[in-house]
Design a protein around this motif. Structure first.
Motif, PDB file in Angstrom:
ATOM      1  N   ARG A   1     -16.667  11.743  -0.742  1.00 36.86           N
ATOM      2  CA  ARG A   1     -15.231  11.889   0.245  1.00 36.86           C
ATOM      3  C   ARG A   1     -14.797  10.807   1.400  1.00 36.86           C
ATOM      4  NH1 ARG A   1     -16.750  17.370  -0.202  1.00 36.86           N
ATOM      5  NH2 ARG A   1     -15.920  18.974  -1.859  1.00 36.86           N
ATOM      6  N   LYS A   2     -16.316  10.495   1.787  1.00 34.13           N
ATOM      7  CA  LYS A   2     -16.437   9.145   3.213  1.00 34.13           C
ATOM      8  C   LYS A   2     -15.156   8.183   2.668  1.00 34.13           C
ATOM      9  CE  LYS A   2     -20.274  11.037   5.191  1.00 34.13           C
ATOM     10  NZ  LYS A   2     -22.223  10.231   5.522  1.00 34.13           N
ATOM     11  N   LEU A   3     -15.811   7.660   0.686  1.00 30.16           N
ATOM     12  CA  LEU A   3     -15.432   6.712   0.628  1.00 30.16           C
ATOM     13  C   LEU A   3     -13.346   6.612   0.437  1.00 30.16           C
ATOM     14  CD1 LEU A   3     -15.733   3.915  -1.243  1.00 30.16           C
ATOM     15  CD2 LEU A   3     -15.804   5.202  -2.775  1.00 30.16           C
ATOM     16  N   LEU A   4     -13.167   7.830  -0.531  1.00 29.59           N
ATOM     17  CA  LEU A   4     -11.981   8.037  -0.714  1.00 29.59           C
ATOM     18  C   LEU A   4     -11.357   8.638   1.121  1.00 29.59           C
ATOM     19  CD1 LEU A   4     -12.801  11.133  -3.330  1.00 29.59           C
ATOM     20  CD2 LEU A   4     -12.671   8.585  -3.564  1.00 29.59           C
ATOM     21  N   THR A   5     -12.162   9.282   1.851  1.00 24.45           N
ATOM     22  CA  THR A   5     -10.581   8.701   3.031  1.00 24.45           C
ATOM     23  C   THR A   5     -10.856   7.851   3.744  1.00 24.45           C
ATOM     24  OG1 THR A   5     -12.211  11.112   3.876  1.00 24.45           O
ATOM     25  CG2 THR A   5     -10.963   9.501   5.607  1.00 24.45           C
ATOM     26  N   HIS A   6     -11.776   6.402   3.712  1.00 27.50           N
ATOM     27  CA  HIS A   6     -11.279   5.602   3.985  1.00 27.50           C
ATOM     28  C   HIS A   6     -10.350   4.676   3.401  1.00 27.50           C
ATOM     29  CE1 HIS A   6     -12.550   1.509   5.933  1.00 27.50           C
ATOM     30  NE2 HIS A   6     -12.215   1.013   4.598  1.00 27.50           N
ATOM     31  N   PHE A   7      -9.816   4.995   1.821  1.00 29.12           N
ATOM     32  CA  PHE A   7      -9.225   4.611   0.928  1.00 29.12           C
ATOM     33  C   PHE A   7      -8.393   5.151   0.930  1.00 29.12           C
ATOM     34  CE2 PHE A   7     -12.655   1.659   0.275  1.00 29.12           C
ATOM     35  CZ  PHE A   7     -11.897   0.603   0.081  1.00 29.12           C
ATOM     36  N   GLU A   8      -8.217   6.221   1.332  1.00 23.88           N
ATOM     37  CA  GLU A   8      -6.575   7.660   1.713  1.00 23.88           C
ATOM     38  C   GLU A   8      -6.355   8.048   0.251  1.00 23.88           C
ATOM     39  OE1 GLU A   8      -3.262   5.319   3.637  1.00 23.88           O
ATOM     40  OE2 GLU A   8      -4.466   5.789   5.884  1.00 23.88           O
TER      41      GLU A   8
ATOM     42  N   ASP B   1     -16.329  -4.110  -0.962  1.00 20.70           N
ATOM     43  CA  ASP B   1     -17.027  -3.687  -2.086  1.00 20.70           C
ATOM     44  C   ASP B   1     -16.067  -3.421  -3.123  1.00 20.70           C
ATOM     45  OD1 ASP B   1     -19.787  -5.737  -1.664  1.00 20.70           O
ATOM     46  OD2 ASP B   1     -20.759  -3.922  -1.783  1.00 20.70           O
ATOM     47  N   MET B   2     -15.494  -2.675  -2.408  1.00 22.89           N
ATOM     48  CA  MET B   2     -14.177  -1.960  -3.584  1.00 22.89           C
ATOM     49  C   MET B   2     -13.598  -2.857  -4.255  1.00 22.89           C
ATOM     50  SD  MET B   2     -14.389   1.492  -4.210  1.00 22.89           S
ATOM     51  CE  MET B   2     -12.804   2.812  -4.792  1.00 22.89           C
ATOM     52  N   THR B   3     -13.095  -2.573  -5.071  1.00 24.04           N
ATOM     53  CA  THR B   3     -12.097  -3.721  -6.007  1.00 24.04           C
ATOM     54  C   THR B   3     -10.314  -3.130  -5.443  1.00 24.04           C
ATOM     55  OG1 THR B   3     -11.890  -2.604  -8.074  1.00 24.04           O
ATOM     56  CG2 THR B   3     -13.908  -4.169  -7.325  1.00 24.04           C
ATOM     57  N   PHE B   4      -9.749  -3.795  -6.103  1.00 21.04           N
ATOM     58  CA  PHE B   4      -8.302  -3.095  -5.655  1.00 21.04           C
ATOM     59  C   PHE B   4      -8.042  -2.442  -7.706  1.00 21.04           C
ATOM     60  CE2 PHE B   4      -7.637  -6.886  -3.538  1.00 21.04           C
ATOM     61  CZ  PHE B   4      -6.771  -5.913  -2.573  1.00 21.04           C
ATOM     62  N   ARG B   5      -8.946  -2.694  -8.253  1.00 25.55           N
ATOM     63  CA  ARG B   5      -8.549  -1.560  -9.805  1.00 25.55           C
ATOM     64  C   ARG B   5      -9.533  -0.241  -9.167  1.00 25.55           C
ATOM     65  NH1 ARG B   5     -11.236  -2.439 -15.262  1.00 25.55           N
ATOM     66  NH2 ARG B   5     -10.124  -0.942 -16.695  1.00 25.55           N
ATOM     67  N   ALA B   6     -10.605  -0.122  -8.901  1.00 27.02           N
ATOM     68  CA  ALA B   6     -10.900   0.779  -8.560  1.00 27.02           C
ATOM     69  C   ALA B   6     -10.509   1.854  -7.363  1.00 27.02           C
ATOM     70  CB  ALA B   6     -12.172   0.844  -7.985  1.00 27.02           C
ATOM     71  N   VAL B   7      -9.997   1.065  -6.870  1.00 28.72           N
ATOM     72  CA  VAL B   7      -9.144   2.764  -5.570  1.00 28.72           C
ATOM     73  C   VAL B   7      -7.727   2.561  -6.394  1.00 28.72           C
ATOM     74  CG1 VAL B   7      -7.214   2.020  -3.882  1.00 28.72           C
ATOM     75  CG2 VAL B   7      -9.431   0.806  -3.400  1.00 28.72           C
ATOM     76  N   ARG B   8      -7.577   2.286  -7.185  1.00 27.44           N
ATOM     77  CA  ARG B   8      -5.724   2.710  -8.006  1.00 27.44           C
ATOM     78  C   ARG B   8      -6.723   3.676  -8.825  1.00 27.44           C
ATOM     79  NH1 ARG B   8      -4.127   1.809 -12.898  1.00 27.44           N
ATOM     80  NH2 ARG B   8      -5.308  -0.582 -12.697  1.00 27.44           N
TER      81      ARG B   8
END
Length: 293
Positions: free
Chosen positions: A54-61, A30-37
């Protein structure tokens, strides 16, 4: 008056921006490219539950510093976040799942940011209520999101009484251990309307139970509810709404002639006919013909 130009250079030079970043409601895709950036680029992430985030942040580095912002510390933490925004730092606000600031203390932070002329920028993504609505099979043209129902019965019945006459589709959240009592209250207060009880959205065990309220009550009696639910209930039928309105009107027990006669105590006959026709939703000509036979 507050005019926001979200991406103007002048606005970004004066203060930082508050980004409202949607996070997955179950499936990490569900996470978008824009959200990660955005989460990588901001100076700080304010999270409802830092352990979950933190689990989410770790997954997307994503290595951005994270601080806690939730219902119990929002007053102290909120003023500190506003101070940092005014100093020029940009902050991303996230909830445990879905869009922040919906049934969420983030709404208070947004209000403070707007009052301080700080740009508030949404980064859209998954939302449980709207996802449930579009898969429910219940009309989507108009809807009312009502959040979480009250826990005690007296408050719940009053809450349902306030929405029972709404024509919009009703959306709200409920926990698995309370859904049985809530469905019983829905049937008692709203009648046997069409409903969809949707759980575990975007997860492996995603499930939608659709039918009338009584059918869903029977289903959950045999199939114990698990997971968090989004409940979608059809709004009141137009014909039922009109019937209820007529039954509650002061003139409901009067025939048409008596209705017109009541107004003739204050107005001339033409105006009395006009007012009676307006009350009953009838053409003036029909009322005139009926009372002048």
């Amino acid at each position: 008056m507050n005019i926001q130009k979200s991406f103007s250079e002048a606005a970004q030079r004066l203060t930082g921006s508050l980004y409202l970043v949607a996070t997955p409601i179950g499936n990490l895709e569900d996470m978008t490219f824009r959200a990660v950036r955005t989460l990588k680029e901001v100076q700080l992430i304010a999270a409802e539950d830092t352990r979950q985030t933190r689990k989410l942040l770790t997954h997307f580095e994503i290595s951005t510093r994270t601080v806690s912002y939730h219902e119990h510390n929002k007053r102290a933490s909120g003023s500190e976040l506003i101070r940092l925004l005014l100093e020029g730092q940009s902050i991303a606000l996230v909830s445990d799942a879905g869009l922040p600031a919906i049934s969420d203390p983030g709404a208070d932070l947004v209000k403070e940011a707007v009052e301080n002329q700080i740009p508030v920028i949404p980064v859209p993504g998954a939302n449980a209520a709207l996802s449930a609505l579009i898969m429910s099979g219940i009309p989507t043209e108009r809807f009312l999101f009502a959040g979480f129902p009250p826990r005690d019965r007296k408050s719940l019945m009053k809450w349902l009484g306030d929405v029972k006459g709404r024509k919009e589709t009703l959306l709200f959240y409920e926990s698995p251990h309370r859904i049985g009592k809530t469905l019983d209250a829905l049937l008692e207060c709203l009648g046997n309307r069409s409903i969809a009880c949707i759980r575990e959205l975007t997860k492996r065990h995603e499930e939608a139970v659709r039918g009338h309220i009584s059918e869903c009550i029977e289903w959950f009696a045999d199939n114990p509810p698990l997971g968090e639910f989004c409940i979608v209930v059809e709004g009141i039928d137009e014909a039922v709404s009109q019937k209820q309105a007529l039954e509650g009107a002061w003139w409901s027990e009067l025939d048409l002639a008596a209705h017109v006669a009541h107004y003739e105590e204050q107005y001339d006959r033409k105006e009395a006919i006009k007012k009676a026709a307006l009350d009953r939703g009838l053409p003036k000509r029909d009322v005139y013909n009926e009372v002048n036979r």
